[in-house]
Structures are given as structure tokens and as C-alpha cells.
Design an enzyme around this catalytic site. Sequence first.
Site, PDB file in Angstrom:
ATOM      1  N   SER A 114       7.716   4.473  -0.432  1.00  0.00           N
ATOM      2  CA  SER A 114       6.671   4.836   0.543  1.00  0.00           C
ATOM      3  C   SER A 114       7.297   5.510   1.751  1.00  0.00           C
ATOM      4  O   SER A 114       6.661   6.323   2.429  1.00  0.00           O
ATOM      5  CB  SER A 114       5.915   3.585   0.987  1.00  0.00           C
ATOM      6  OG  SER A 114       5.406   2.938  -0.142  1.00  0.00           O
ATOM      7  N   HIS A 168       4.620   2.353  -7.762  1.00  0.00           N
ATOM      8  CA  HIS A 168       3.665   1.242  -7.821  1.00  0.00           C
ATOM      9  C   HIS A 168       2.803   1.359  -9.080  1.00  0.00           C
ATOM     10  O   HIS A 168       2.492   0.359  -9.730  1.00  0.00           O
ATOM     11  CB  HIS A 168       2.725   1.273  -6.608  1.00  0.00           C
ATOM     12  CG  HIS A 168       3.405   1.089  -5.295  1.00  0.00           C
ATOM     13  ND1 HIS A 168       3.563   2.113  -4.396  1.00  0.00           N
ATOM     14  CD2 HIS A 168       3.980   0.001  -4.731  1.00  0.00           C
ATOM     15  CE1 HIS A 168       4.189   1.662  -3.318  1.00  0.00           C
ATOM     16  NE2 HIS A 168       4.464   0.387  -3.499  1.00  0.00           N
ATOM     17  N   GLN A 183      15.418  -7.911  -3.242  1.00  0.00           N
ATOM     18  CA  GLN A 183      14.135  -8.611  -3.139  1.00  0.00           C
ATOM     19  C   GLN A 183      13.795  -9.326  -4.450  1.00  0.00           C
ATOM     20  O   GLN A 183      13.413 -10.497  -4.450  1.00  0.00           O
ATOM     21  CB  GLN A 183      13.037  -7.607  -2.767  1.00  0.00           C
ATOM     22  CG  GLN A 183      11.628  -8.149  -2.861  1.00  0.00           C
ATOM     23  CD  GLN A 183      10.598  -7.201  -2.283  1.00  0.00           C
ATOM     24  OE1 GLN A 183      10.406  -7.142  -1.080  1.00  0.00           O
ATOM     25  NE2 GLN A 183       9.891  -6.463  -3.122  1.00  0.00           N
ATOM     26  N   GLY A 234       0.813  -1.211   0.000  1.00  0.00           N
ATOM     27  CA  GLY A 234       0.000   0.000   0.000  1.00  0.00           C
ATOM     28  C   GLY A 234       0.845   1.259   0.000  1.00  0.00           C
ATOM     29  O   GLY A 234       2.011   1.228  -0.373  1.00  0.00           O
ATOM     30  N   GLY A 261       9.405  -4.125  -8.426  1.00  0.00           N
ATOM     31  CA  GLY A 261      10.227  -2.971  -8.801  1.00  0.00           C
ATOM     32  C   GLY A 261      11.719  -3.251  -8.624  1.00  0.00           C
ATOM     33  O   GLY A 261      12.133  -3.865  -7.640  1.00  0.00           O
ATOM     34  N   GLU A 270       3.787   6.719  -7.567  1.00  0.00           N
ATOM     35  CA  GLU A 270       4.008   6.533  -9.014  1.00  0.00           C
ATOM     36  C   GLU A 270       4.817   5.265  -9.322  1.00  0.00           C
ATOM     37  O   GLU A 270       4.653   4.669 -10.377  1.00  0.00           O
ATOM     38  CB  GLU A 270       4.734   7.748  -9.606  1.00  0.00           C
ATOM     39  CG  GLU A 270       3.844   8.953  -9.831  1.00  0.00           C
ATOM     40  CD  GLU A 270       2.706   8.720 -10.818  1.00  0.00           C
ATOM     41  OE1 GLU A 270       2.887   7.930 -11.770  1.00  0.00           O
ATOM     42  OE2 GLU A 270       1.629   9.311 -10.614  1.00  0.00           O
TER      43      GLU A 270
HETATM   44  O1  PAF Z   1       8.070  -4.736  -1.867  1.00  0.00           O
HETATM   45  C1  PAF Z   1       7.094  -4.778  -1.078  1.00  0.00           C
HETATM   46  O2  PAF Z   1       6.265  -3.865  -1.002  1.00  0.00           O
HETATM   47  C2  PAF Z   1       6.925  -5.996  -0.185  1.00  0.00           C
HETATM   48  O3  PAF Z   1       8.141  -6.480   0.252  1.00  0.00           O
HETATM   49  C3  PAF Z   1       6.089  -7.111  -0.836  1.00  0.00           C
HETATM   50  C4  PAF Z   1       6.767  -7.678  -2.055  1.00  0.00           C
HETATM   51  C5  PAF Z   1       4.722  -6.561  -1.222  1.00  0.00           C
HETATM   52  C6  PAF Z   1       5.872  -8.243   0.164  1.00  0.00           C
HETATM   53  O4  PAF Z   1       5.214  -7.819   1.308  1.00  0.00           O
END
Ligand code: PAF
Length: 297
Positions: free
Chosen positions: A200, A45, A167, A39, A161, A43
Site C-alpha cells: 500500500s 490483498h 509479522q 485497506g 502475506g 493485487e
Molecule cells: O498487515 C497488515 O495490514 C496489518 O498489520 C494487519 C495484520 C491487518 C493488522 O492491522
Amino acid sequence: MTKNKMRGKMLLNKINEVREEVKKWRAEGLKVGLVPTMGALHEGHLSLIKKAKAECDKVVVSVFVNPIQFGPSEDFDKYPRTLEADTELCDGEKVDIVFAPSAQEMYGNNRLSNDTLTYIYPPYFFVDKLCGKSRVGHFDGVCTVVMKLFNIVQPDCAFFGQKDAQQVIIIKKMVNDLNVPIEIIQCPIVREESGLALSSRNKYLSEEGKKDALVLSQILNNIKACYKRGITDIEALKETAYSYLTEKHDMEYLEILNKNNLEEEKFADENSIALIACRVDGVRLIDNILFTEDENA
Ligand code: PAF
């Protein structure tokens, strides 16, 4: 099923509701994309959502601030929660489902620890560096929730992203190692005009902090410029950062690694990526840059 202001689209909170909808799409042979988020959409996202809309027939955006990826001293309670604004933004992008489950829906009555809950543990080699070093257990929590979201939505592709480079690499590794039939699509970093990578957590920065935070992208751009001018020795490239840092910057790491497997190397090449984490104004920020011609290739 909760329908909110979204124009005919659905805000769903229950796993079985999402499954039912996706099942109907599958029966029609439609291609389904998932954009997992926590959440506080910005931009960055929206660029993932736009890409998903362009590549898929139906798009699910998940909004879930995942408790198990935050350490005890991290900002879980403080993390921005803006579901109404998020659903409006999704509506504007014609997202088909916003899936916003509660922690109870995702984890039931389990105590959120690995003595009661099944976790996914990504390999130590990928985790014991960069953000994983200070955020112990973070990627276990990320992989666990992402795998759960994959199992709930069962999308054809999922969009992440490049901003969270470690990640994405870890998720790709998980998908590959566990034969998960989902294509992982990595999308470019979105930046403010100033160069600041959207996050965020930028919401926590003061006006002055925002200016101080520009150092991250400046350091990375300079490293890439030096590489393009012919400096390939990684230690020499890293040293170029120091002239940018002041007492306002608490640098956590600056690394130049192989972008595919996070291996350390002595010399940079087109497969290198420079990654930085730095605390500015009390806010932990990360950024990275690829050495390829096209930064986002
Ligand atoms: O990148 C994120 O916002 C979080 O790590 C994800 C991939 C939504 C997992 O909670």
C-alpha cells in the site's frame, strides 16, 4: 447494519453485527476465513482474498487502519484510506462481509496506551530485530488488533502475506503459544512485473522512486542466485548487496535468518530467508525472499 454498493454483500461496522452473521454461518457448519487488512487493497490483498475464497465457504475481510501499530512519527494520518474502492474490489471477489470498524468501535474510550488497554506482547526475541528494531511497539499493536479480530470473527483460518514475513512469524507464534484455534495461512508475495513487491505504501513513490525501489528485489534475487551457486556464508551473501546501493537508498537492514524462528546463523540453507528494509524516495519499503526451490513454499 450498513449495506453499501456491495452486491448483496455486507459492509459492517459493528462488532455484534459481524458476530451475528458469523454465528449463522457456524450454525450451518460453514468454514469461515478472515483476511485482516488495513485497506488500500491491491493485487497482493486480492491474492489473499482469492485463496480464502478457494479454501473457505465464507470470507470476512477486515479493513481497519489500526492506530496502535503506528509509532508517533509514522504515517498513521497519511496512510491511504480508500474504503469505497476497497468494498468494490471485495465485491468483485464475492467477499461475504467487509468489516470496517471505527477506532471507537475497536478500542472504546480507552486511551490507546498500555496503562489503560490490554495488550498482547509478542516475545522480545522475535520483536527485537528487523522491523521491530525501528518500529518499537509495532508488533504489540499488530498482535493486539489481530487477536481482537480473531475474537470478533472467530474464523477457522486467517490469511497473511509473506511480504510481512516477521509479522506472519510473530502471529504464528502467538497463535501457537496462546492455543488460538485458528489456522494461519501464509500466502506468496505478489510483485509487479518489474519485481517490486506490492505494498500500500508504493502509492507514496514517485515514478523515479519506483525505479530506485527495484534495488530491493534485485538485491534479494542476487543473494538467492549466489546461494544457488554455492555461496552459503551469510556475511559473504550480505556483502553482495553493496554494489546495488546508491545515495538514493537508505538501507535499514539486510538480514539472512532462519525462516521459522528468525534465529541468526552463520551459513545459509534451504530454511533461510533474506529480508531487507530500505528507505527510497522517503518511503520505507520491505521485501524478502525464501531460499527454498519454490520461493513461496
Ligand atoms: O498487515 C497488515 O495490514 C496489518 O498489520 C494487519 C495484520 C491487518 C493488522 O492491522
